[in-house]
Design a protein around this motif. Structure first.
Motif, PDB file in Angstrom:
ATOM      1  N   THR A  21       1.559   4.031   1.660  1.00 62.63           N
ATOM      2  CA  THR A  21       1.543   2.676   2.212  1.00 62.63           C
ATOM      3  C   THR A  21       2.748   2.463   3.129  1.00 62.63           C
ATOM      4  N   VAL A  74     -12.195   1.147  -3.150  1.00 60.98           N
ATOM      5  CA  VAL A  74     -11.112   0.529  -2.375  1.00 60.98           C
ATOM      6  C   VAL A  74     -10.292  -0.433  -3.254  1.00 60.98           C
ATOM      7  N   ALA A  75     -10.984  -1.131  -4.163  1.00 60.45           N
ATOM      8  CA  ALA A  75     -10.241  -2.024  -5.065  1.00 60.45           C
ATOM      9  C   ALA A  75      -9.614  -1.189  -6.177  1.00 60.45           C
ATOM     10  N   LYS A 112      -8.753  -9.164  -7.153  1.00 61.41           N
ATOM     11  CA  LYS A 112      -9.947  -8.318  -7.316  1.00 61.41           C
ATOM     12  C   LYS A 112     -11.182  -9.087  -6.871  1.00 61.41           C
ATOM     13  N   LYS A 167      -8.474   1.768   1.978  1.00 59.10           N
ATOM     14  CA  LYS A 167      -7.713   1.990   0.754  1.00 59.10           C
ATOM     15  C   LYS A 167      -6.238   2.280   1.002  1.00 59.10           C
ATOM     16  N   CYS A 200       3.112  -3.215  -2.751  1.00 57.10           N
ATOM     17  CA  CYS A 200       2.157  -4.102  -2.067  1.00 57.10           C
ATOM     18  C   CYS A 200       0.941  -4.334  -2.965  1.00 57.10           C
ATOM     19  N   GLN A 234      -0.331   2.499 -13.656  1.00 59.06           N
ATOM     20  CA  GLN A 234       1.013   2.069 -13.214  1.00 59.06           C
ATOM     21  C   GLN A 234       1.678   1.262 -14.334  1.00 59.06           C
ATOM     22  N   SER A 277      -0.330  -3.045  -6.631  1.00 60.67           N
ATOM     23  CA  SER A 277       0.868  -2.369  -7.135  1.00 60.67           C
ATOM     24  C   SER A 277       2.021  -3.370  -7.295  1.00 60.67           C
ATOM     25  N   ILE A 281       6.367   1.341  -6.131  1.00 56.50           N
ATOM     26  CA  ILE A 281       5.135   1.589  -6.889  1.00 56.50           C
ATOM     27  C   ILE A 281       3.992   1.681  -5.889  1.00 56.50           C
ATOM     28  N   SER A 282       3.248   2.780  -5.964  1.00 53.80           N
ATOM     29  CA  SER A 282       2.165   2.963  -4.990  1.00 53.80           C
ATOM     30  C   SER A 282       1.125   3.942  -5.528  1.00 53.80           C
ATOM     31  N   GLN A 283      -0.123   3.564  -5.452  1.00 54.86           N
ATOM     32  CA  GLN A 283      -1.187   4.499  -5.813  1.00 54.86           C
ATOM     33  C   GLN A 283      -1.181   5.669  -4.854  1.00 54.86           C
TER      34      GLN A 283
HETATM   35  C1  F6R Z   1      -6.183  -3.969  -4.119  1.00 54.16           C
HETATM   36  C2  F6R Z   1      -5.526  -2.777  -3.606  1.00 54.16           C
HETATM   37  C3  F6R Z   1      -4.375  -2.950  -2.686  1.00 54.16           C
HETATM   38  C4  F6R Z   1      -3.317  -1.869  -2.940  1.00 54.16           C
HETATM   39  C5  F6R Z   1      -2.222  -1.964  -1.880  1.00 54.16           C
HETATM   40  C6  F6R Z   1      -1.101  -0.971  -2.130  1.00 54.16           C
HETATM   41  O1  F6R Z   1      -7.222  -3.655  -4.980  1.00 54.16           O
HETATM   42  O2  F6R Z   1      -5.922  -1.673  -3.875  1.00 54.16           O
HETATM   43  O3  F6R Z   1      -3.823  -4.225  -2.794  1.00 54.16           O
HETATM   44  O4  F6R Z   1      -2.788  -2.030  -4.222  1.00 54.16           O
HETATM   45  O5  F6R Z   1      -2.765  -1.737  -0.616  1.00 54.16           O
HETATM   46  O6  F6R Z   1      -1.559   0.336  -2.109  1.00 54.16           O
HETATM   47  P1  F6R Z   1      -0.734   1.514  -2.752  1.00 54.16           P
HETATM   48  O7  F6R Z   1      -0.669   1.267  -4.221  1.00 54.16           O
HETATM   49  O8  F6R Z   1      -1.491   2.760  -2.407  1.00 54.16           O
HETATM   50  O9  F6R Z   1       0.629   1.476  -2.133  1.00 54.16           O
END
Ligand code: F6R
Length: 612
Positions: free
Chosen positions: A355, A401-402, A489, A607, A303, A410, A306, A349-351
């Motif tokens: 999610t 958050v951004a 962004k 976030k 999403c 990644q 990512s 892929i996810s920070q």
């Molecule tokens: C934008 C942002 C969001 C995340 C998205 C997915 O700056 O941070 O678009 O990239 O919500 O989040 P993750 O990577 O945690 O799955």
């Protein structure tokens, strides 16, 4: 999407809750609240808006004698962001409180049933239903009552419960929303995310779906929600520290995280590539070599930012590993008719690793027989536990958050994976591998050298642009996803409307938007599509668009097109996405700051998006 924190121990609870909420505020800032035990009573404070509003009413002396409590920071789903809807929520008596992250999908039916029994509701939230359900089931066994109530609810929850009748206990449980426990010798914690625990402990236990924990002072019991069976779970030691989740003198987390990128990229590369040969070793990936060699197709799922990393990876993997790649937005992937099977490798892929849509996507892929690899930043997060293999990005905690450093890490991990797949499948010859690997190793140094100058130039440049109403970002090939990322962004932190386009696509519609008021940021490195991109820029100039060009040092043609040019050094064409992301991030940051926006906590966002 809401943060919860809880503590049972010997220390003063209120400062621990406030510190925890400060570290979780990135998850939501519509309201904040806390509750603690004192003299067989529960004392609750709530405030609408940011945590600062709660801090204004809860001074340091409040609850000084209490050492058990819960806190919550809200991202509104059901009910407006008001004080009445702020957590903790209570039952009719006020003796039982609940904090919750998630959505209780059958709350309307349950609420009607409870109201018919005489329960009085004071909020519009789904959460309050749970407090009354527990009240309804409670005699003298809190754990049994919580289990009974949870058996009635459908949906997602990470919950914390306190009852005046048992000042020694805190009960928490999770289903589809993250919850981690922290343990020390004389205290136990719960939190939605690790940064809330870091000032106190790095020893954590990740709870899984439908697990419940009963916390006391330094002791805990973990149970299955459904049958009450006791569980023994491993304690994990986290290698982050508390200082990593601080601003360290920067004005905002986002700026700190932008400047941390060179080190974060090095951390992602570290120990995974041999400099002299470009040979990549990913021993922790946990997937069988033969299976990786035999993969017929890759499905990339993610999403937001990512997803942009996934779009870049498609170009890399198809080119260097020769594997066809599909890229899906997770919220689409999870519901469409999927042609995914055991011959397809799904890469999520996810920070955050939490999610909701991406998690649902990997569950569907698993059901269809696909192996799942997750590229993730948060150790122990749900996705990393559900996937067959994990490639960690090692970006360190990202609080703004951004997303910034998580994105470039990644990209780094995906480039390593590309080299690895190419190496396994024999699609990259040793000389090319050495050349590409060397470029990757060098990129952190290049970004490090450019960051201060870029920030200064962008600060001057944005004086001419910060009050624009709209922006377009364009790029070709590998830089098209970076144009999307630049636009995302900018819009999310400055609230300027912005769109990203493949440069060649402009003339199929969006060029109608170009006039003398429309700033267009064009990413034009001297790469294999350079001449085509320059033609597109000429088309924008011919229609009086206000051009900001980002290109290769020494390309004097760009200054003949506009006075606003940002130059970057030449790097390997494949690695331009890593480098060209930096000015896009700084542009968004400086414009948002100049407009007085709340850079780290933009409106309406949170976030970790743990709801659909
Ligand atoms: C934008 C942002 C969001 C995340 C998205 C997915 O700056 O941070 O678009 O990239 O919500 O989040 P993750 O990577 O945690 O799955």
């Amino acid at each position: 999407m809401c943060g919860i924190v809880g503590y049972v121990g010997n220390r003063r609870v209120v400062p621990i809750l406030l510190e925890g909420l400060r570290r979780l505020e990135y998850r939501g800032y519509d309201s904040a609240g806390l509750v603690y035990h004192l003299n067989n009573r529960l004392v609750r404070y709530r405030a609408k808006g940011k945590l600062a509003n709660l801090e204004a009413v809860v001074d340091e002396h409040v609850g000084a004698a209490s050492s058990t409590g819960l806190g919550h920071t809200r991202w509104a789903t059901h009910g407006a962001p008001t004080e009445d809807n702020a957590h903790p929520h209570t039952d009719c008596s006020g003796d039982l409180v609940v904090v919750h992250n998630g959505i209780l999908e059958n709350y309307s039916a349950l609420k009607a049933e409870l109201q018919a029994k005489g329960h009085l509701f004071t909020s519009e939230t789904d959460t309050e239903v749970l407090a009354h359900l527990i009240e309804d089931a409670l005699t003298d066994d809190l754990v049994a009552a919580v289990r009974e109530a949870l058996s009635r609810v459908e949906g997602s929850y990470a919950v914390g419960v306190l009852w005046a009748g048992r000042p020694d206990l805190l009960v928490a449980a999770r289903n589809q929303s993250p919850l981690v426990m922290g343990v020390t010798e004389d205290a136990c914690f719960i939190a939605s995310d690790i940064p809330a625990l870091l000032p106190y402990t790095r020893e954590v236990i990740f709870l899984d779906d439908r697990e419940l924990v009963v916390l006391g002072k330094g002791e805990y019991t973990i149970l299955q929600v459904d049958d009450g069976a006791k569980l023994v779970k491993p304690v994990t030691t986290i290698d982050w520290n508390a200082a990593m989740a601080e601003k360290a003198g920067y004005r905002h987390f986002m700026l700190k995280e932008i400047f941390e990128q060179p080190q974060a990229i090095l951390n992602t590369i570290s120990g995974r590539i041999i400099a002299d040969t470009g040979v990549v070793d990913l021993p922790e990936i946990g997937l069988d070599h033969q299976a990786l060699k035999a993969v017929e197709r890759i499905a990339l799922v993610a999403c937001g930012t990512s997803w942009h990393a996934a779009l870049v990876a498609k170009y890399w993997i198809e080119k260097w590993a020769g594997i066809p790649v599909e890229v899906d937005i997770a919220s689409e992937f999870r519901y469409r008719h999927l042609l995914v099977n055991e011959r397809v490798l799904t890469i999520a892929i996810s920070q955050s690793g939490e999610t909701a849509d991406t998690l649902a996507g990997i569950r569907r892929a698993t059901q269809l027989g696909s192996k799942v690899l997750t590229i993730c930043n948060v150790v122990g997060s749900t996705m990393t536990r559900e996937a067959d293999g994990v490639l960690y990005t090692h970006a360190g905690p990202e609080i703004g958050v951004a997303s910034t450093k998580a994105f470039t890490c990644q990209l780094t991990a995906l480039f390593l994976l590309t080299l690895y797949l190419g190496q396994l499948r024999g699609t990259i010859d040793p000389a090319t591998r050495r050349y590409l690997g060397g470029g990757l190793i060098d990129i952190a140094g290049v970004i490090n050298a450019e960051l201060p100058r870029l920030q200064e130039e962008i600060r001057d440049l944005i004086e001419r642009y910060y009050d624009a109403r709209d922006f377009l970002f364009v790029g070709r090939g590998l830089n098209f996803p970076i144009a999307l990322e630049g636009a995302l962004k900018l819009k999310e932190i400055s609230y300027i409307h912005a769109e990203g386009y493949a440069a060649g696509e402009l003339k199929h519609g969006p060029i109608a938007l170009i006039d003398r008021d429309m700033p267009v940021v064009a990413l034009v490195p001297k790469d294999s599509t350079y001449l085509k991109s320059v033609s597109n820029i000429e088309e924008i100039k011919a229609r009086q668009g206000r051009l900001v060009l980002v290109g290769t040092a020494g390309d004097t043609h760009l200054t003949s097109l506009t006075e606003d040019v940002l130059y970057l050094p030449e790097v390997l064409e494949d690695l331009n996405p890593l480098l060209y992301t930096i000015p896009a991030q700084l542009l968004a940051y400086e414009i948002a700051h100049r407009r007085g926006c709340d850079v780290d906590q933009p409106r309406n966002l949170a976030k970790s998006v743990t709801v659909e």
